[in-house]
Structures are given as structure tokens and as C-alpha cells.
Design an enzyme around this catalytic site. Structure first.
Site, PDB file in Angstrom:
ATOM      1  N   ARG A 189     -14.262   2.371   5.094  1.00  0.00           N
ATOM      2  CA  ARG A 189     -13.264   1.507   5.417  1.00  0.00           C
ATOM      3  C   ARG A 189     -12.084   2.522   5.290  1.00  0.00           C
ATOM      4  O   ARG A 189     -11.165   2.355   5.958  1.00  0.00           O
ATOM      5  CB  ARG A 189     -13.337   0.569   4.106  1.00  0.00           C
ATOM      6  CG  ARG A 189     -12.093  -0.382   4.255  1.00  0.00           C
ATOM      7  CD  ARG A 189     -11.641  -1.287   2.902  1.00  0.00           C
ATOM      8  NE  ARG A 189     -11.004  -0.507   1.984  1.00  0.00           N
ATOM      9  CZ  ARG A 189     -11.171  -0.499   0.617  1.00  0.00           C
ATOM     10  NH1 ARG A 189     -12.064  -1.302   0.176  1.00  0.00           N
ATOM     11  NH2 ARG A 189     -10.280   0.477  -0.226  1.00  0.00           N
TER      12      ARG A 189
ATOM     13  N   ARG B  68      -5.934   2.073 -12.931  1.00  0.00           N
ATOM     14  CA  ARG B  68      -4.671   2.142 -12.776  1.00  0.00           C
ATOM     15  C   ARG B  68      -4.033   0.753 -12.139  1.00  0.00           C
ATOM     16  O   ARG B  68      -4.543   0.173 -11.555  1.00  0.00           O
ATOM     17  CB  ARG B  68      -4.611   3.181 -11.526  1.00  0.00           C
ATOM     18  CG  ARG B  68      -3.153   3.383 -10.924  1.00  0.00           C
ATOM     19  CD  ARG B  68      -2.943   4.235 -10.165  1.00  0.00           C
ATOM     20  NE  ARG B  68      -3.268   5.754 -10.568  1.00  0.00           N
ATOM     21  CZ  ARG B  68      -3.921   6.534  -9.968  1.00  0.00           C
ATOM     22  NH1 ARG B  68      -4.609   6.329  -8.720  1.00  0.00           N
ATOM     23  NH2 ARG B  68      -3.970   7.906 -10.335  1.00  0.00           N
TER      24      ARG B  68
ATOM     25  N   HIS C  43     -15.618  -3.544   0.683  1.00  0.00           N
ATOM     26  CA  HIS C  43     -15.725  -2.898  -0.771  1.00  0.00           C
ATOM     27  C   HIS C  43     -17.027  -2.704  -1.377  1.00  0.00           C
ATOM     28  O   HIS C  43     -17.120  -1.773  -1.927  1.00  0.00           O
ATOM     29  CB  HIS C  43     -14.925  -3.985  -1.825  1.00  0.00           C
ATOM     30  CG  HIS C  43     -14.520  -3.002  -2.999  1.00  0.00           C
ATOM     31  ND1 HIS C  43     -15.441  -3.360  -4.249  1.00  0.00           N
ATOM     32  CD2 HIS C  43     -13.735  -2.255  -3.464  1.00  0.00           C
ATOM     33  CE1 HIS C  43     -14.810  -2.613  -5.341  1.00  0.00           C
ATOM     34  NE2 HIS C  43     -13.752  -2.100  -4.741  1.00  0.00           N
TER      35      HIS C  43
ATOM     36  N   TYR D 115     -12.526  -9.676  -1.622  1.00  0.00           N
ATOM     37  CA  TYR D 115     -13.449  -8.515  -1.184  1.00  0.00           C
ATOM     38  C   TYR D 115     -14.816  -8.628  -0.940  1.00  0.00           C
ATOM     39  O   TYR D 115     -15.404  -9.600  -1.434  1.00  0.00           O
ATOM     40  CB  TYR D 115     -13.462  -7.619  -2.802  1.00  0.00           C
ATOM     41  CG  TYR D 115     -12.062  -6.882  -3.162  1.00  0.00           C
ATOM     42  CD1 TYR D 115     -10.771  -7.460  -2.391  1.00  0.00           C
ATOM     43  CD2 TYR D 115     -11.823  -6.153  -3.850  1.00  0.00           C
ATOM     44  CE1 TYR D 115      -9.786  -7.144  -2.965  1.00  0.00           C
ATOM     45  CE2 TYR D 115     -10.550  -5.597  -4.381  1.00  0.00           C
ATOM     46  CZ  TYR D 115      -9.607  -6.252  -3.741  1.00  0.00           C
ATOM     47  OH  TYR D 115      -8.360  -5.406  -4.290  1.00  0.00           O
TER      48      TYR D 115
ATOM     49  N   ARG E 176     -11.724  -3.915 -13.936  1.00  0.00           N
ATOM     50  CA  ARG E 176     -10.640  -4.679 -13.541  1.00  0.00           C
ATOM     51  C   ARG E 176     -11.231  -6.141 -13.689  1.00  0.00           C
ATOM     52  O   ARG E 176     -12.211  -6.606 -13.137  1.00  0.00           O
ATOM     53  CB  ARG E 176     -10.135  -4.521 -12.203  1.00  0.00           C
ATOM     54  CG  ARG E 176      -9.605  -3.058 -11.976  1.00  0.00           C
ATOM     55  CD  ARG E 176      -8.805  -3.085 -10.721  1.00  0.00           C
ATOM     56  NE  ARG E 176      -9.023  -1.709  -9.985  1.00  0.00           N
ATOM     57  CZ  ARG E 176      -7.787  -1.131 -10.213  1.00  0.00           C
ATOM     58  NH1 ARG E 176      -6.755  -1.342 -11.335  1.00  0.00           N
ATOM     59  NH2 ARG E 176      -7.721   0.367  -9.883  1.00  0.00           N
TER      60      ARG E 176
ATOM     61  N   HIS F  99     -16.052   3.280 -14.209  1.00  0.00           N
ATOM     62  CA  HIS F  99     -16.006   2.591 -13.143  1.00  0.00           C
ATOM     63  C   HIS F  99     -17.293   1.516 -12.607  1.00  0.00           C
ATOM     64  O   HIS F  99     -17.125   0.999 -11.767  1.00  0.00           O
ATOM     65  CB  HIS F  99     -15.545   3.379 -11.928  1.00  0.00           C
ATOM     66  CG  HIS F  99     -15.246   2.961 -10.742  1.00  0.00           C
ATOM     67  ND1 HIS F  99     -15.935   2.738  -9.512  1.00  0.00           N
ATOM     68  CD2 HIS F  99     -13.974   2.149 -10.345  1.00  0.00           C
ATOM     69  CE1 HIS F  99     -15.487   2.217  -8.763  1.00  0.00           C
ATOM     70  NE2 HIS F  99     -14.122   1.787  -9.003  1.00  0.00           N
TER      71      HIS F  99
ATOM     72  N   ASN G 124       0.683  -1.247  -0.011  1.00  0.00           N
ATOM     73  CA  ASN G 124       0.026   0.092  -0.029  1.00  0.00           C
ATOM     74  C   ASN G 124       0.937   1.272  -0.073  1.00  0.00           C
ATOM     75  O   ASN G 124       0.567   2.283  -0.621  1.00  0.00           O
ATOM     76  CB  ASN G 124      -1.087   0.142   1.178  1.00  0.00           C
ATOM     77  CG  ASN G 124      -1.924  -1.055   0.974  1.00  0.00           C
ATOM     78  OD1 ASN G 124      -2.178  -1.345  -0.051  1.00  0.00           O
ATOM     79  ND2 ASN G 124      -2.647  -1.275   2.274  1.00  0.00           N
TER      80      ASN G 124
END
Length: 738
Positions: A598, A439, A626, A502, A409, A469, A58
Site C-alpha cells: 500500500r 505514536r 492494512h 481499515y 491502539r 505491535h 499525512n
């Protein structure tokens, strides 16, 4: 509904920077909560290593993107303040001040605590100097045979300029002396990424632990290299060597308006990323001499503020390696997602070529959705048995005419993309928006875009200036001389691998208005559309911001009339200052607000006369939270929504997002139950304080431990057991009647 405290409505400037937390510092607080999972003795040992690796990874991304952007702003002499009142330079200073003790804590905990505990369980991460003669001989031979041919030492002198140091690479700064001239020379040796970071010794040379079978004994790769430098510099005297690690700016710089071919433009930027941009951080051993340190800083054009000293192992992200060890007792109990009860008796397609032969009696997937809407909750309920099966079934169903989908993704071996390819080969109209600007997934998405195009799928790369997205699928099916649209609207990516890690939600429906709305979204994505209104869904950047604000204002108006106001929202990040200011307005008139955020949260809860009615918690556990859920009391006519958008400027203004209302009353109750379970968590939940710090909840003497993720796992198992019992009882009754 219990009424909340109403605040005297005196004029207050709710945009005052003092009422907001800094985004970057809030993210560091989030990473600190992740680090705590590695420090917490209640976490299984190998999972603690995993959380150390995640924390380190991270931070790498944080420097590559966020810190790099701030440094660019400083270099460009940008002085504009953030909405919390900080300049770019002030943010860099605050990041450095906050982060240094955490980095030290992270490394000290690994060296002083976890390494010892690993050894107790037979996992010995040794230093070269601690090896026996036999162990050294083995590793020296291994170096000559397996490592030496891969390494290229690079001299640094007037005829050899300082070499390019690649992003996230481990390197040895080496000083050698020429015995003939007594001249000291400088060189760099890169620790190759193509080799494993940790070198295991064979079982016969490993350390046996208390009579137990051999587990793992070895050393870090860089130590094997460091103690064999004579092979790389024959005839020279090795004076000293020091390990260092570089982080570079890795964000893509795209001028979309000027790019004739977006795919080609991104490929070119990816090649630049592999090399890396400007250095933004150097990690170095604390004992590195000042002369070596200064030389590296000068050659890399870094400052002292960019240096992070480390005692111990550099690059802790590589500790993820040890999660592959077969030691289930040192990991979380394995979790196998269950099949949603309503999907346990649907027909499995037996696919032979392009022909589908049903092998089990029961309803098909589409019949289940026609009965009523279906909600799936991952990873508690299976992604493969729901989303993947939905798309695969559609790909081979002769009545399906078209499939439309957005991909942000997905996995490298995506069964979903393979199903879309099969659908195109089966003659169906397939349209897919592949977001090339996701990204660190750009390369994977380019690969799939080309695969899809090669079989005739209509591929759209995204919209100029916007990232797509949203998580939506639409299947168009002919049924009894009519066309019916089946949709899936989710909160997470169409990625079977991350769906096991997730927590996400997905809604299946064939409601006419919802299908019409999703059709309009796809027309917006693939064609030309100025549509500003939708029947049910909230779409960013078209109407989502205004709709969300109106939903909050409705709670404000109800509270002002003396009624109860209530908002519960779960998301990844809360950053948008307009949304936060409106939540402050709601709190001031007595609306009770619970937020489950979160990660980043720029709202300050508990401020007198501002946010006394707002509570914020963050849940950090074995699964990454998520899902996004938004609940509004609406004077008893409750409304609840799920979708892909966080409450951030980028989601509301610069991304295509879809949030849908949930109209099925049973599903709405299920979602409210999920929110209630999370709000009651006292094991993985952290409460945000007004100063931006977090305090973890703990069970009390009269309050047993309540872990929301464990409860949801238990509920999933129980629902499946009940469904299986009902199915078996129906089978028994049929056989008895017959």
C-alpha cells in the site's frame, strides 16, 4: 504454475544503492496516490474533500516525525548514507523538490475545482469580502459574542518577546500603527482550536441553490477574526495581516533504560509534545510581504527551504468537517459490515450483573472455534460481532479462567477494554500489555492502562527497546476437566472505529500448538524469556526475519531445481534491504513475485537482470489496506501466513510481532482468492515503475472495471444472504417435521 523468465546468473552486487528507492520519497509517492483520489472525478465530491484532508494530515505527521528526524541528523552533522545512497541533507533537498508542486496542486485543486463544485451542490465556503451586509453583521455580532472573549492578542516588542507558536496552529501576523507616534508595531493572533474552523451562517442568511433546501453557507474562522482586528487593537490602525501555520518536531525522545517509571516518563514527554519541539515547516500565504516573511523566519529560526507557500486555505486537514453534512449522495454508498456466516447463529449473552442468561438457541462462540479455525475479514465482516463478541463472551463466561491480550491502539470508548474490566471484576485472571509507545496514541493508552490497573488487571507497559505491535488475544477456558486455549491473531489494532475503515484479518483458533506458541509469547512479554524457537508462529524480533528469509530461499532452491517458484505478499510497507536483496535473488532464478504494498516500497521492480520477475502494485480506495498476507508456492505444498508485521527493519528487529501460518485448507483458499482479486484490480490499483513512480491501472475496452474492494463487499453480502437462506430453510424443515 507458469514458469517465469530465468535470468543469467552473473555476479551482481544486490546491495548496490542504485537498486533501491528512498523510503521518504516512496512515502511521498504514496501520499500522491492518496491525493489522486481527491483529484479523481470518479470519487464522490465529499469523499474528495476527505482525501484532501487525509493528504494534508499525512503531510503534517510526515514533517513532525520524518522531516524533523532528518533535520536533527543534519544539525548533528550525520553523513551516513541510507541504503539507497542519500545523505540526510540530500533527502531534505529531494523532499522539498518533490513536494512543492504537489502542495501547489493540492491547494489549487481545492480553490479552483472543488470549491466551485461544492457551491453547485449548495455548499458555499465564502470569503468575508463576498458577504452581504446582513451576513457581515451576523458574523461581526458572532465574533463579539463567541470569538472575541477567547482570543488573546500578543504584542511583539522589546518588552514582549516573540511568543511561542504552538504546533499545527493557525496564526495571524498583524501589523498595526500607533496613530499618535506613527510607529508600526507587530503582533500575533492565534486562531483558537477550541472553536470550529468553519463558521456556518443561519439558514435565513445562507445561499439558496436552485430552489433546493439550504445546505451550508459560511466562512473560515480566521477570516472572521481578521476582519474584526480593530476590536483586538482598539485605537490602533490595522495596516496588514497575514496568515501562517507552523509545524514542529513532535516525536517523543525517551531514554527507556534510564526511566524508573515508563508511564511517568511518557507523560512528561507528552507535555513537551503539546508545547512542541523545534519548528520544521512554515506554511504561509504566497502574497505575504518579504519583511513579514523574513521576520517570522528569523524568530522561528527557519530557513527559506522550510517555507511552503500556499494560495488559498491553510490547514486543509480541517476539510474533514464537511463529511458531517447530511448529503449521502455526495459520499460513498454506506457500508454496514456483515456478520460472518458461521457466527450468525451463535448464542447472544444476555448479561445481568455478573450472570449470563442465554436468550437464543444455538452454538456458543467457543463451539464455533472448536469445529475448525475461523477467519474474519474486516470491514467486510463485522469486528464487533466477532472480536468484540469473543472478548465480551469470555469476560462473562464462568468457565473462562484467564484472558491475555496485547493493545497497541484502541478507541477512546473501547468496548474491548470495558470487557476486560468486566472480566477482572468477575474474578478472572486478566493480563494486558498496553503499548505506551504507540505514536500519537500514548495519552489514550495511558488512560486505559490506569483504568485497567484500578480494577486489578495485570498491566505491562511494553519492553525496553521494543514496541509491542502484535495483535493477539488468548482465552483460557476449563472444559470437561481439561484446559483449552482459544486465540485470536490479527493484522490490525483492537479498535472498533478503525475496524470500519481499515481492511484487516483475524484468525480464531484453538489448535494446541498455536495456543502453546501464544502462551510463550505472553510469557516473553510479561516475564523473563530467552526462547528462540516456536512451534508454528513467526515472532519478531526472535525468529521472524530468519524464517521469512528461509521461506524465500526455499522458493529459490525449488526454482534452481527446475520447479516453479511463486511468492505473493501483501503488506503496508516494504523497506528492509536484506529482504529486498533476497527477493532480487529469487527473481534472478525465475521465481515469480507479486507484491501488494500500500505505502512505502523501496524495491525497484522490472530492472533488467535484477527484478524482471517482480511486479508491485498499490491499492488506494475507500478502505485503508492494512492486512498482511504472505503466500509461498512451496512446490505445490502451498503455505500462507497472516500477521501484524510489515517487511521493515523496525518490524523485524525493533518490534514484537506475530505472524501465524494458516492451516485450514478452506481459509487458505479464501486468502488466495483475496490476493487474486487484488492482483486483478484495475480501478484502485497503481503499478510501481522502476524509477519509483506509479501508473494507475484503468479498465480497457475488453476489460470491465474491477475494483477489489467493491468485489469483496459484494462477496460478503452474498455469503450472508446464502447463510441466511440456509438458516431459514433449516427452520422451515424443523417446523414441518414437528
Amino acid at each position: 504454475m507458469p514458469k517465469s523468465k530465468k535470468i543469467t546468473n552473473q555476479p551482481i552486487n544486490l546491495t548496490d544503492p542504485q537498486y533501491y528507492l528512498n523510503r521518504e520519497l516512496s512515502w511521498l509517492e504514496f501520499n500522491n496516490r492518496v491525493l489522486h483520489e481527491a483529484l479523481d472525478p470518479r470519487t464522490p465530491l465529499l469523499e474528495r474533500l476527505k482525501f484532501l484532508a487525509i493528504t494534508s494530515s499525512n503531510l503534517d505527521e510526515f514533517f513532525m516525525v520524518r522531516v524533523a528526524a532528518l533535520k536533527q541528523q543534519v544539525e548533528a552533522k550525520v553523513s551516513k548514507l541510507t541504503f539507497d545512497g542519500l545523505t540526510p541533507q540530500r533527502q531534505l533537498d529531494e523532499i522539498s523538490f518533490f513536494l512543492r508542486p504537489l502542495v501547489a496542486q493540492q491547494h489549487q485543486h481545492f480553490e479552483n475545482v472543488l470549491r466551485t463544485q461544492l457551491a453547485h451542490h449548495g455548499i458555499h465556503i465564502l470569503d468575508y469580502i463576498d458577504l452581504t451586509e446582513k451576513q457581515r453583521n451576523y458574523l461581526d455580532n458572532y465574533f463579539e459574542e463567541q470569538i472575541f472573549p477567547v482570543i488573546t492578542p500578543l504584542a511583539v516588542d522589546p518588552s514582549h518577546p516573540f511568543p511561542y507558536i504552538s504546533n499545527l496552529s493557525l496564526n495571524l501576523a498583524v501589523v498595526v500603527k500607533n496613530p499618535e507616534t506613527e510607529e508600526e508595531l507587530f503582533a500575533r493572533v492565534k486562531v483558537p482550536k477550541v472553536l470550529p474552523r468553519f463558521l456556518a451562517l443561519p439558514p435565513e442568511l445562507g445561499i439558496q441553490h436552485q430552489g433546493k433546501p439550504f445546505v451550508w453557507t459560511g466562512i473560515p474562522l480566521e477570516q472572521a477574526i481578521a476582519h474584526n482586528l480593530e476590536s483586538l487593537f482598539p485605537g490602533m490602525n490595522i495596516q496588514e495581516y497575514h496568515l501562517f501555520r507552523i509545524t514542529r518536531d513532535a516525536d517523543l525522545e525517551l531514554e527507556e533504560d534510564e526511566a524508573d517509571d515508563l508511564l511517568l516518563a511518557i507523560e512528561q514527554e507528552l507535555r513537551k509534545r503539546r508545547v512542541g519541539g523545534t519548528p520544521v515547516r512554515m506554511e504561509i500565504k504566497s502574497e505575504t510581504p518579504a519583511a513579514i516573511r523574513d521576520r517570522l523566519l528569523e524568530d522561528l529560526e527557519l530557513t527559506e527551504n522550510d517555507v511552503y507557500e500556499v494560495d488559498g486555505l491553510l490547514g486543509l486537514r480541517d476539510l474533514m468537517y464537511f463529511m458531517s453534512l447530511p448529503l449521502p449522495e455526495l459520499k460513498d454508498p454506506p457500508w454496514q459490515s456483515v456478520v460472518h456466516p458461521r457466527l450468525q447463529r451463535i448464542r447472544e449473552p444476555n448479561i445481568v450483573g455478573t450472570e449470563v442468561r442465554e436468550i437464543e438457541e444455538g452454538k456458543d462462540f467457543f463451539a464455533v472455534i472448536r469445529e475448525r479455525d475461523l477467519l474474519v475479514h474486516h470491514p467486510y465482516q463485522s469486528f464487533s460481532a466477532s472480536v468484540v463478541r469473543f472478548i465480551t463472551t469470555a469476560a462473562h463466561d464462568p468457565n473462562v479462567l484467564a484472558i491475555k491480550m496485547t493493545l497497541y491502539r484502541t478507541s477512546g470508548d473501547s468496548p474491548i477494554v470495558n470487557a476486560l474490566i468486566a472480566a477482572a471484576e468477575n474474578g478472572k485472571q486478566v493480563s494486558v500489555l498496553v503499548e505506551l509507545k504507540a505514536r500519537f496514541d500514548e495519552e489514550n493508552n495511558i488512560y486505559w492502562a490506569r483504568r485497567l490497573e484500578s480494577v486489578g488487571v495485570h498491566v505491562v507497559y511494553g519492553l525496553v527497546g521494543l514496541k509491542t505491535h502484535s495483535k493477539i488475544v488468548m482465552v483460557v477456558r476449563r472444559e470437561q476437566e481439561r484446559i483449552r486455549r482459544y486465540v485470536h491473531i490479527g493484522t490490525g489494532n483492537y479498535n472498533p472505529k478503525t475496524a470500519r475503515l481499515y481492511t484487516d484479518l483475524g484468525l480464531f483458533s484453538c489448535r494446541e500448538e498455536l495456543g502453546a506458541d501464544v502462551t510463550d509469547v505472553f510469557n516473553f512479554l510479561t516475564g523473563y524469556s530467552l526462547q528462540k524457537s516456536y512451534r508454528q508462529i513467526l515472532v519478531a524480533p526472535v525468529n521472524m526475519r530468519d524464517r521469512l528469509l528461509s521461506l524465500i530461499h526455499r522458493e529459490i532452491e525449488n526454482a534452481q531445481k527446475g520447479n516453479s517458484g511463486r511468492i505473493v505478499a501483501k503488506m503496508n510497507s516494504l523497506v528492509d534491504p536484506q529482504i529486498i536483496a533476497t527477493l532480487y535473488e529469487a527473481s534472478r532464478v525465475g521465481v515469480k513475485i507479486d507484491l501488494i504494498v500500500r505505502g512505502i516500497c523501496c524495491l525497484r521492480p522490472g530492472l533488467k537482470d535484477i527484478s524482471e520477475n517482480i511486479r508491485v502494485i498499490s491499492i488506494i480506495g475507500r478502505f485503508l489496506e492494512h492486512s498482511r498476507i504472505f503466500y509461498f508456492y512451496n512446490n505445490g505444498q502451498e503455505e500462507i501466513y497472516i500477521g501484524s508485521a510489515d517487511w521493515m527493519p523496525r518490524n523485524l528487529d525493533r518490534r514484537v510481532e506475530v505472524v501465524t501460518p494458516v492451516q485450514d485448507p478452506d481459509i487458505a483458499k479464501d486468502l488466495q482468492e483475496i490476493l487474486g482479486i487484488m492482483l486483478a484490480d484495475n480501478r484502485q490499483a497503481w503499478e510501481l515503475q522502476a524509477d519509483g513512480s506509479y501508473i494507475q491501472r484503468h479498465p480497457g475496452e475488453d476489460c470491465p472495471e474491477t475494483s477489489s474492494q467493491k468485489i469483496l463487499m459484494s462477496m460478503a453480502l452474498n455469503s450472508t444472504a446464502i447463510a441466511s437462506t440456509l438458516i431459514n430453510s433449516k427452520k422451515s424443515s424443523v417446523s414441518l417435521d414437528s
